[in-house]
Design a protein around this motif. Structure first.
Motif, PDB file in Angstrom:
ATOM      1  N   ASP A 105      22.682   4.893   3.396  1.00 54.10           N
ATOM      2  CA  ASP A 105      23.717   5.899   3.658  1.00 54.10           C
ATOM      3  C   ASP A 105      24.926   5.272   4.353  1.00 54.10           C
ATOM      4  OD1 ASP A 105      25.167   8.196   3.846  1.00 54.10           O
ATOM      5  OD2 ASP A 105      23.854   9.165   5.310  1.00 54.10           O
ATOM      6  N   ASP A 116      32.848  15.976  -3.587  1.00 54.57           N
ATOM      7  CA  ASP A 116      31.539  16.597  -3.750  1.00 54.57           C
ATOM      8  C   ASP A 116      31.431  17.114  -5.186  1.00 54.57           C
ATOM      9  OD1 ASP A 116      29.358  18.449  -3.784  1.00 54.57           O
ATOM     10  OD2 ASP A 116      29.646  18.858  -1.657  1.00 54.57           O
ATOM     11  N   TRP A 165      28.784   9.631  -4.634  1.00 56.72           N
ATOM     12  CA  TRP A 165      28.339   8.298  -5.043  1.00 56.72           C
ATOM     13  C   TRP A 165      27.142   8.412  -5.994  1.00 56.72           C
ATOM     14  CZ3 TRP A 165      24.101   5.278  -5.268  1.00 56.72           C
ATOM     15  CH2 TRP A 165      24.314   3.929  -5.553  1.00 56.72           C
ATOM     16  N   GLN A 166      26.180   9.255  -5.637  1.00 57.11           N
ATOM     17  CA  GLN A 166      24.987   9.424  -6.479  1.00 57.11           C
ATOM     18  C   GLN A 166      25.360   9.945  -7.861  1.00 57.11           C
ATOM     19  OE1 GLN A 166      22.779  11.647  -3.308  1.00 57.11           O
ATOM     20  NE2 GLN A 166      21.057  10.428  -4.057  1.00 57.11           N
ATOM     21  N   VAL A 190      21.140   1.996  -1.621  1.00 57.26           N
ATOM     22  CA  VAL A 190      22.353   2.613  -1.079  1.00 57.26           C
ATOM     23  C   VAL A 190      22.031   3.978  -0.485  1.00 57.26           C
ATOM     24  CG1 VAL A 190      24.618   3.561  -1.670  1.00 57.26           C
ATOM     25  CG2 VAL A 190      23.928   1.320  -2.542  1.00 57.26           C
ATOM     26  N   VAL A 191      21.239   4.775  -1.175  1.00 59.78           N
ATOM     27  CA  VAL A 191      20.875   6.094  -0.670  1.00 59.78           C
ATOM     28  C   VAL A 191      20.132   5.952   0.667  1.00 59.78           C
ATOM     29  CG1 VAL A 191      19.434   8.134  -1.089  1.00 59.78           C
ATOM     30  CG2 VAL A 191      20.903   7.226  -2.907  1.00 59.78           C
ATOM     31  N   LEU A 193      27.978  10.566  -0.116  1.00 58.31           N
ATOM     32  CA  LEU A 193      26.720  10.170  -0.740  1.00 58.31           C
ATOM     33  C   LEU A 193      26.453  10.965  -2.015  1.00 58.31           C
ATOM     34  CD1 LEU A 193      24.415   8.189  -0.465  1.00 58.31           C
ATOM     35  CD2 LEU A 193      23.170   9.922   0.854  1.00 58.31           C
ATOM     36  N   TRP A 196      36.304  10.261  -2.743  1.00 61.90           N
ATOM     37  CA  TRP A 196      35.027  10.883  -3.079  1.00 61.90           C
ATOM     38  C   TRP A 196      35.161  12.390  -3.052  1.00 61.90           C
ATOM     39  CZ3 TRP A 196      31.796   7.308  -4.758  1.00 61.90           C
ATOM     40  CH2 TRP A 196      31.916   5.997  -4.280  1.00 61.90           C
ATOM     41  N   ALA A 229      30.075  12.465   5.234  1.00 62.34           N
ATOM     42  CA  ALA A 229      29.066  11.474   4.843  1.00 62.34           C
ATOM     43  C   ALA A 229      28.179  12.045   3.732  1.00 62.34           C
ATOM     44  CB  ALA A 229      28.232  11.045   6.047  1.00 62.34           C
ATOM     45  N   ALA A 230      27.820  13.322   3.848  1.00 65.50           N
ATOM     46  CA  ALA A 230      27.014  13.971   2.805  1.00 65.50           C
ATOM     47  C   ALA A 230      27.808  14.094   1.509  1.00 65.50           C
ATOM     48  CB  ALA A 230      26.543  15.348   3.283  1.00 65.50           C
ATOM     49  N   PHE A 284      28.033   5.840   4.277  1.00 71.23           N
ATOM     50  CA  PHE A 284      29.232   6.646   4.498  1.00 71.23           C
ATOM     51  C   PHE A 284      29.465   6.999   5.963  1.00 71.23           C
ATOM     52  CE2 PHE A 284      28.505   7.047  -0.006  1.00 71.23           C
ATOM     53  CZ  PHE A 284      29.778   6.837  -0.491  1.00 71.23           C
ATOM     54  N   ARG A 285      28.425   7.326   6.688  1.00 76.92           N
ATOM     55  CA  ARG A 285      28.610   7.694   8.102  1.00 76.92           C
ATOM     56  C   ARG A 285      29.243   6.551   8.894  1.00 76.92           C
ATOM     57  NH1 ARG A 285      27.053  11.449  11.947  1.00 76.92           N
ATOM     58  NH2 ARG A 285      25.799  12.574  10.448  1.00 76.92           N
TER      59      ARG A 285
END
Length: 173
Positions: A51, A92, A31-32, A47-48, A28, A90, A24-25, A53-54
């Protein structure tokens, strides 16, 4: 897998419950970095705060593949409905350029081919040029451009529908 010049090649495996918080992190952060700059600031802030994604990962974990670098989740991809559509990919930003996106894409394409599909499809936000280049290197071509309401963003956005024929040997060149 081919080792990247700046470290080991990513290992791809199915997601586990223990991965969800980290993934999830990752989602995000990616995405950011990739989508956030393409949307109005109020949309990015919403969206932030939400969250998304979780809950996505909890709901679709069985359809999610994880890219690991040094045993750490560095990215994930999914076929949310278990069909011929890649719904998510996605990486990181800290692991950008280390082969995670390409390895995930190849694994998702192979999974789709293994389900008997002859074509894989996806949608990407128009303007997300790094993602589009990754998909084009893998053989995807734009099938159409359209504008649609995105329920996660809460606004209409321009998207590209892309498709790629699948072969018995799905690899990235």
């Amino acid at each position: 897998m081919v080792a990247r010049p700046d470290g080991p090649a990513p290992l791809i495996r199915p997601a586990r419950n223990a991965d969800i918080a980290r993934l999830a992190a990752v989602g995000l952060a990616a995405w950011q970095a990739g989508i956030g700059p393409l949307v109005p600031p109020y949309v990015a802030a919403r969206v932030v705060a939400a969250d998304p994604f979780r809950p996505f990962l909890e709901h679709c974990r069985d359809q999610v593949l994880v890219a690991l670098i040094d045993d750490r989740p560095a990215g994930f991809g999914a076929t949310e409905l278990g069909d011929d559509c890649i719904s998510d990919l996605w990486v990181d930003p800290a692991y950008a350029g280390r082969g995670c996106g390409g390895a995930l894409l190849a694994a998702l394409m192979a999974r789709t081919a293994g389900r008997g599909h002859g074509v894989v499809r996806l949608e990407v936000m128009a303007g997300n040029d790094p993602a589009r280049r990754l998909y084009e290197r893998a053989g995807f071509a734009v099938a159409r451009q359209f504008r649609a309401y995105d329920p996660v963003l809460g606004v209409s956005i321009d998207k590209l529908a892309m498709t790629c024929p699948l072969t018995a040997d799905v690899t990235l060149g």
